[in-house]
Design an enzyme around this catalytic site. Structure first.
Site, PDB file in Angstrom:
ATOM      1  N   ILE A  69      10.528   3.175   4.262  1.00 19.98           N
ATOM      2  CA  ILE A  69      11.785   3.033   4.558  1.00 19.98           C
ATOM      3  C   ILE A  69      12.613   3.781   5.514  1.00 19.98           C
ATOM      4  O   ILE A  69      12.265   5.086   5.635  1.00 19.98           O
ATOM      5  CB  ILE A  69      12.733   3.237   3.267  1.00 19.98           C
ATOM      6  N   HIS A  71      16.029   5.119   6.325  1.00 21.09           N
ATOM      7  CA  HIS A  71      17.072   5.175   5.358  1.00 21.09           C
ATOM      8  C   HIS A  71      18.106   4.998   6.231  1.00 21.09           C
ATOM      9  O   HIS A  71      18.139   5.914   7.409  1.00 21.09           O
ATOM     10  CB  HIS A  71      17.101   6.487   4.373  1.00 21.09           C
ATOM     11  N   VAL A 194      -6.311  24.480   9.472  1.00 22.53           N
ATOM     12  CA  VAL A 194      -5.918  25.734   9.700  1.00 22.53           C
ATOM     13  C   VAL A 194      -5.860  26.400   8.519  1.00 22.53           C
ATOM     14  O   VAL A 194      -5.095  26.182   7.557  1.00 22.53           O
ATOM     15  CB  VAL A 194      -4.416  25.864  10.499  1.00 22.53           C
ATOM     16  N   LYS A 342      15.867   8.717 -10.040  1.00 22.73           N
ATOM     17  CA  LYS A 342      16.329   7.952  -8.838  1.00 22.73           C
ATOM     18  C   LYS A 342      15.916   6.605  -8.884  1.00 22.73           C
ATOM     19  O   LYS A 342      16.263   5.635  -8.136  1.00 22.73           O
ATOM     20  CB  LYS A 342      15.844   8.593  -7.556  1.00 22.73           C
ATOM     21  N   ARG A 403       5.099  14.131  -2.159  1.00 23.29           N
ATOM     22  CA  ARG A 403       6.173  14.652  -1.483  1.00 23.29           C
ATOM     23  C   ARG A 403       5.970  16.164  -1.341  1.00 23.29           C
ATOM     24  O   ARG A 403       5.796  16.811  -2.257  1.00 23.29           O
ATOM     25  CB  ARG A 403       7.473  14.075  -2.348  1.00 23.29           C
ATOM     26  N   GLU A 429      10.413  16.384   2.703  1.00 24.96           N
ATOM     27  CA  GLU A 429      10.181  15.139   1.774  1.00 24.96           C
ATOM     28  C   GLU A 429      11.385  14.017   2.440  1.00 24.96           C
ATOM     29  O   GLU A 429      11.880  14.143   3.512  1.00 24.96           O
ATOM     30  CB  GLU A 429      10.699  15.608   0.450  1.00 24.96           C
ATOM     31  N   CYS A 492     -12.298  -9.773  10.782  1.00 27.46           N
ATOM     32  CA  CYS A 492     -11.483  -9.939   9.540  1.00 27.46           C
ATOM     33  C   CYS A 492     -10.902 -11.313   9.323  1.00 27.46           C
ATOM     34  O   CYS A 492      -9.959 -11.581  10.117  1.00 27.46           O
ATOM     35  CB  CYS A 492     -10.420  -8.726   9.295  1.00 27.46           C
ATOM     36  N   CYS A 529      -9.861 -10.197   0.838  1.00 31.53           N
ATOM     37  CA  CYS A 529     -11.310  -9.875   0.373  1.00 31.53           C
ATOM     38  C   CYS A 529     -11.234  -8.380   0.230  1.00 31.53           C
ATOM     39  O   CYS A 529     -12.481  -8.044   0.042  1.00 31.53           O
ATOM     40  CB  CYS A 529     -12.156 -10.581   1.298  1.00 31.53           C
TER      41      CYS A 529
END
Lengths: 1137, 170
Positions: A69, A71, A194, A342, A403, A429, A492, A529
């Site tokens: 999304i 936002h 790292v 939420k 997140r 996040e 494909c 598939c």
């Protein structure tokens, strides 16, 4: 430096030169969306930059698995970094999408309120959004809501409408930003984890020693904030700094970092270089570090700063639904936040799917993205609050993302006070995806300022890549194929991804180090598939292009190779198989000819292979005429194909789509009827799935002898060879238009196909859909857990074994006892693998009895009925499956019966699905039970002139019957096409086309104990009919009873007549097909199928046959003589115990 | 008994080597090697007639075949077969009771070719030689070109049966 550990398969510019420089101005840790956006913006400056990514591709963490999304920015509290970057990021998205070319759609969002309290919440969100500078927010009432989103729950009382909300493909955002960065000179290293970061130390000499640069370095370049020496690109070739850093006896990186720090606590930036120690023992030095390590950003940060961060991984589960469901909602539908949480969202995706999720579960492991049953059930439940009609059988995949939720409550962006030169993009996040472009701009600006960098005037903000085949229009496709014949080879089939698409992805600036990188970049394997067909082919292309064989190619993570074992020299052999250039040369096949086709938009024919012989009968004259005028071939008589393509408006009488058993039989039968026939096959070699069915058991009915699959295919092809059928191999049909849509009435269908030789349009009097079936894939099972390598559809594994000589795995569990699964159980044992067992959800096996005996019992492989696999375990490669007993009636797993079965491979044999995307697109009506077309006894579908046979019609257990159906469908198609030329013809199929005078078709319905019957309709004057059906249960000593319901006037009064058997079909409702309505019964009428017999109907037994049905999977068939059906209103097939 | 009738087909776990009861963890008793069934006859029962039941594998019908067997000094003798619906079924039952045989099909690697050549035994081989035969075949590599029907392996595993190609490789 462990070069072998690095997964660089491409020689693009991103590849680190062996023994080359390990010093950079900037090192970005993490190639998620944050790292990629920062890298892209860093490329605007004259800075040497490297991105170090632990995974094998970009977006390996939360960037890949989120809601996608963009936002609008109404959610974050005003004044926070989240609010600032969210709003800025959302503004940048349209421009970035244009420059970088990723899918982005401003579809608008809504936040749903289900109560007055929630309406108040929604209003406060509107207020907050306005404060944050979000435009156009509006609270709408229930009425407007339902007008905009008719599928939303009736419980919703209103919503916040957010017109600037959008959706994007988060992988594409990350990939395109990273690819753009790479093309502008930023280096990317995958598989570069790292382990620790060391602050710049006062001990300049020590740092230089570390680098192996004593006495060579100090080419001082003044930089913004310090006077530290600037190590330019001075490392000498072969100067393996990593080897020295990781030399035996050296202390652990963390310890050494501490030493350095204590040596120079007050003058940390003196040498000016951060040291980043990688997991492979090598070391990277950089004057600035950008910490975009996602869920691990706190660990990196805490190594250098005294202000500690803490990130708690919070998992969110998602279910991705099929594209057919993407149309259900236009907006992204959020739920108003409550005290409980939420809520979950329901949103269309940019690819046309529907996505539901996420929940939020804190978990210990930062890198575990295993879904759980509980979580998946939870999101389904929560999503139904928004969309009560959500059906989970539409799931094509589930996944989870983690997140990076920080203890700060806000993003942590920029340099900690105590560590100049270290730039955090931490606690990133949601709304991180939206914010990433803005954060990228900001961080790059700060870095450039710190290092005093100049603008890079050569920076190209655009990331142009060849448009994927499926996005091209017909003209562009033709042009693309002319330019690169590989664009005409669709690898494909579900998503129409061409070989050229895949090759382009493999030769990006960003190296492809795993199969999933191909998947995400091209969309290949993402179709229905689930990669069952194309994965083996993609493996070949990757090997050919990059020299990596499938036993070295990770599916996604290091250590999770696609197959356990591949032949030595796989890549060389794959190259040899493809030929010196591509398979696109005109003279690629025996008798091959490539000819200009005046009918085709781009003037090219498909890869045409005449199968010898002469076209005869129908249309012969025009064919010969055309042959002389156009075909350059010296074998004109045997090469009618290309010529025919250039002939009259109706190129062929019959076009057969599919070159498997059904297609070959149909083409041959049509040709025998005198039709001009073209057979289109997507593969270079005809025979379809028979080619990989190396076991015996074929042909007893058709040839009177037991053959293997390849032998059966060869025999069928030999039969075809003498009939003058035009075979277009390597040709994929991309469009089919029925007659109604065409101006010309001479043809029933117009078919567009592509092959490496070009795009070609064929017109035909009739078409036979013989497109076979696909396997139900892993995604559709909605298994909880991880998504490791080692999960195959049985047919895919069969392809790897029998057509590529690979061993998919060594310890195998098979889910589903379908025939392919049973055959593969034996095959795996034969190849030296161990089969732990076969798990079947039903109480009876799904495969044939003889396969249970000779594939399982013979090898001591246990069959566990009433069991299913409920979970997958293992990160890179499958380590175990969780199996559970199920309730035999509801199929629901029984809690407490779960157990872990160790294995490295799971083969799925959980059903075949008729492949009818093309047929559906032209409006062919499908039978819900069979998944194939509804047909009459001549195998004609609801669209006049389109016929269907084989597994595309309904799933067969025996190829012999497939061929038999092909024979009948092909012959009927030829007769239909002939009737178009001669409207007076009185054949049954022609009659159906006659206006107003069509005799009513008689519906054939499934009665008690019968699941379905094919054909679903018979002509009253049919000469003979074979009914094929499946029962709903096993039967011992039962009878098949075929009954007719007489079509008498006022049949209600004629209740059970003497000599006829009354039988109540069952307790289904539905509208009866009474005698007065039977005139309307036809292939298009929805109610006819499965309808009850007329009340008080007169049943007349047409045939009774004794039968034993060991497993319901066995197809039953009954042949009925002709002239039985006259006067009947309905035919019914039922079982009598 | 190693042969499953249709009614016990649903519960193959009853097989002594795979005694995993529902709910048990793992497949207990499963050794690393798949075992091969052998028809075992009670000893010292000469002259006594007993029945064996088989599922016919000749065609998809999978007929239930019952064979009456008599132990004689020279070995087992078939006294009768019931349940077959075709001649092949009767022959199969007689064969399966005395000397079970199976076709073996494989894919053998071809030098320089990615695609293996499919192959089969020219006729069925004794069932108890099947695993050994497969083992032997795992070491075989074939040189192109190959014609369908060409003998690729002579006298497979001492059975006297050849392995022939089931497709051609250019």
């Amino acid at each position: 430096m462990g070069e072998g550990e690095q997964m660089h398969f491409s020689d693009g510019p991103a590849k680190a030169p062996a023994g080359g420089s390990r010093q950079y101005d900037v090192a970005v840790v993490g190639a998620g969306v944050a790292g990629a956006c920062v890298a892209r913006e860093l490329a605007r400056w004259q800075l040497s930059a490297v991105v170090l990514e632990a995974g094998l591709d970009v977006a390996e963490g939360a960037s890949r698995a989120n809601s996608g999304i963009v936002h609008a920015g109404y959610d974050p509290a005003p004044g926070t970094a989240k609010a600032r970057f969210n709003v800025e990021g959302a503004r940048l998205y349209p421009q970035w999408a244009r420059e970088l070319g990723f899918p982005y759609l401003r579809n608008g969002s809504m936040v749903l309120a289900f109560s007055d309290d929630e309406l108040a919440t929604v209003r406060s969100l509107a207020q907050r959004g306005a404060e944050n500078g979000v435009d156009g927010l509006r609270v709408i009432g229930a009425e407007e809501l339902r007008e905009l989103e008719p599928n939303v729950s009736a419980e919703a009382v209103g919503a916040l409408l957010v017109p600037t909300g959008g959706i994007c493909d988060p992988y594409a955002v990350t990939f395109r930003a990273a690819e753009n960065a790479a093309r502008n000179g930023v280096e990317f290293r995958f598989g570069a984890k790292v382990e620790s970061v060391e602050k710049p130390s006062a001990d300049c000499d020590a740092s230089a020693r570390c680098l192996g640069l004593e006495g060579k370095a100090a080419q001082g370049v003044a930089c913004g904030r310090t006077d530290s020496a600037y190590f330019a690109e001075v490392a000498q070739p072969g100067n393996d700094s990593c080897g020295q850093v990781g030399a035996p006896g050296s202390s652990a990186p963390r310890g050494r970092a501490a030493d350095c720090a204590s040596a120079a606590p007050d003058n940390q930036n003196a040498s000016g270089f951060f040291a980043l120690h990688l997991a492979d023992g090598s070391c990277v030095f950089a004057r600035a570090v950008v910490n975009a390590a996602g869920v691990h950003a706190d660990e990196l940060h805490n190594q250098v700063s005294s202000v500690k961060l803490s990130i708690t991984p919070r998992r969110g589960d998602y279910c991705l639904m099929e594209t057919a469901m993407g149309q259900l909602f236009g907006h992204t539908m959020f739920q108003a936040p409550t005290k409980v949480g939420k809520g979950v969202l329901v949103t269309p995706t940019v690819h046309g799917n529907l996505l539901v999720g996420p929940n939020a579960h804190e978990q210990e492991r930062k890198d575990s993205t295993a879904t759980t049953r509980v979580g998946l059930d939870e999101i389904a439940r929560a999503a139904r609050k928004t969309f009560p009609g959500l059906a989970m059988r539409g799931v094509i995949s589930n996944f989870a993302g983690v997140r990076a939720t920080g203890n700060t409550g806000d993003f942590v962006i920029g340099q900690p006070e105590d560590v100049p030169g270290f730039f955090d993009v931490a606690c990133f996040e949601s709304p991180g995806l939206t914010s990433a472009p803005a954060v990228g701009v900001e961080i790059a600006r700060q870095v450039a300022e710190l290092l005093g960098a100049q603008l890079n005037v050569a920076f190209d903000p655009c990331c142009t890549m060849p448009t994927l085949f499926h996005l091209l229009d017909e003209n562009a496709r033709a042009a693309a194929i002319r330019k690169d014949p590989r664009a005409g080879h669709l690898v494909c089939r579900c998503c129409e991804v061409s070989e050229a698409d895949i090759v382009a992805a493999l030769h990006c600036a960003l190296p492809v180090a795993c199969l999933d990188a191909v998947k995400w970049r091209t969309g290949a394997t993402m179709g229905q598939c689930h990669g069952g067909f194309c994965t083996p082919e993609i493996a070949k292309i990757v090997a050919r292009e990059q020299g990596v064989s499938p036993d070295e190619l990770p599916k996604r993570f290091k250590g999770g190779a696609l197959v356990a074992k591949a032949p030595a020299h796989y890549a060389e052999m794959a190259r040899a198989e493809a030929g010196p250039s591509s398979a696109a040369d005109g003279e690629s096949e025996e008798g091959g000819v490539s000819a200009g086709c005046t009918q085709c938009p781009d003037g090219a024919a498909g890869a045409v292979r005449g199968s010898g012989g002469e076209a005869s009968g129908l249309g012969r004259a025009s064919l010969e005429g055309a042959t002389e005028s156009t075909a350059p071939s010296s074998r004109l008589d045997s090469e009618p194909s290309a010529a025919a393509c250039a002939s009259a408006a109706c190129d062929f009488d019959v076009v057969v789509i599919g070159g498997g058993a059904a297609g070959i039989a149909a083409a041959a039968a049509a040709a025998r009827e005198g039709a001009r026939v073209a057979m289109l096959d997507r593969e270079p070699q005809q025979g379809g799935i028979l080619k990989q069915c190396i076991h015996n058991g074929f042909g007893l009915h058709r040839f009177g002898t037991e053959l293997t699959g390849p032998e059966y295919a060869t025999r069928e092809q030999h039969v075809l060879a003498g009939l003058g059928v035009t075979v277009l191999s390597n040709a994929s049909v991309t469009a089919m238009k029925p007659m109604a849509a065409l101006a010309s009435q001479a043809a029933a269908v117009e078919i567009t196909c592509v092959s490496p030789d070009g795009q070609c349009m064929l017109r035909a009097g009739a078409a036979v859909v013989a497109t076979g079936s696909r396997e139900r894939g892993a995604g559709a099972l909605n298994l909880a857990g991880t998504r490791p390598a080692g999960v195959f559809s049985a047919g895919s594994a069969q392809n790897f074994m029998n057509l590529q000589g690979c061993l998919p795995g060594r310890n195998v569990v098979i889910l589903g006892s379908g025939d392919i699964g049973l055959i593969m159980a034996r095959r795996m044992v034969a190849a030296g693998a161990r089969v732990e067992g076969v798990y079947e959800i039903n109480a009876t096996p799904s495969g044939l009895r003889r396969n249970i005996v000779q594939c399982l019992d013979d090898f001591g492989i246990p069959l566990h009925t009433c069991h299913t696999v409920v979970g997958l375990v293992g990160d890179a490669r499958l380590e175990a499956v969780v199996v559970s007993q199920v309730n035999p009636k509801t199929y629901a797993p029984i809690p407490g019966t779960e157990r872990r079965v160790a294995c490295d491979t799971l083969l799925l044999s959980v059903g075949l699905i008729p492949e009818n995307a093309l047929a559906e697109a032209v409006g062919v009506r499908l039978d819900r039970m069979t998944g194939g077309a509804v047909v009459s006894d001549d195998y004609q579908t609801s669209v006049p002139g389109i016929f269907a046979c084989g597994n595309a019609l309904h799933i067969h257990d025996l190829v012999d019957f497939v061929s038999d159906e092909g024979d009948k469908a092909g012959a009927a198609a030829a007769r239909y096409a002939a009737a178009q030329h001669a409207p007076a013809a009185s054949s049954a199929c022609a009659a159906q086309q006659g206006e107003g005078s069509s005799p009513a078709l008689i519906p054939v319905v499934a009665g008690e104990g019968v699941r379905y019957v094919v054909p679903q309709f018979v002509h009253p004057d049919a000469s003979s009919v074979t009914l094929r059906f499946r029962t709903s249960d096993s039967f011992e000593n039962a009878h098949i009873v075929i009954e007719g319901v007489a079509a008498e006037e006022g049949s209600a009064s004629a209740a059970v007549a003497s000599g006829c058997k009354g039988h109540n079909v069952g307790n289904r409702g539905g509208s009866p097909v009474a005698s007065e309505t039977q005139g309307e019964a036809n292939l298009c009428e929805g109610d006819a199928l499965g309808a009850d017999a007329p009340r008080g109907a007169v049943f007349q037994q047409l045939k009774k046959k004794r039968v034993m049905v060991a497993v319901p999977a066995e197809m039953q068939s009954v042949a009925l003589p002709g002239n039985l059906f006259a006067g009947m209103a309905q035919i019914q097939v039922r079982m009598q115990a | 008994m190693s042969v499953h009738t249709r009614s016990d087909m649903k519960n193959v776990q009853a097989n002594p080597t795979h005694s995993a009861a529902p709910g048990a963890t793992g497949v207990s008793g499963a050794s690393g090697l798949p075992h091969v069934y052998e028809s075992k006859m009670p000893t010292g029962t000469a002259g006594r007639v007993h029945e064996e039941t088989y599922t016919c594998i000749c065609c998809p019908l999978g007929c239930e075949l019952t064979v009456m067997l008599e132990q004689q000094s020279g070995g087992l003798v078939v006294r009768g077969v019931v349940g077959y619906t075709c001649r092949r079924g009767k022959t199969y039952a007689e064969q399966e009771a005395i000397h079970p045989e199976r076709m073996v099909t494989v894919a053998l690697p071809v030098v320089g070719r990615l695609c293996p050549v499919s192959a089969k035994t020219q006729r069925p081989i004794p069932k108890n030689r099947m695993m050994a035969a497969l083992e032997e075949l795992r070491a075989v590599e074939v040189r192109p070109p190959v014609r369908e029907g060409q003998v690729l392996v002579c006298d497979l595993c001492g059975t006297g049966v050849d392995v022939v190609a089931t497709k051609s490789i250019e």
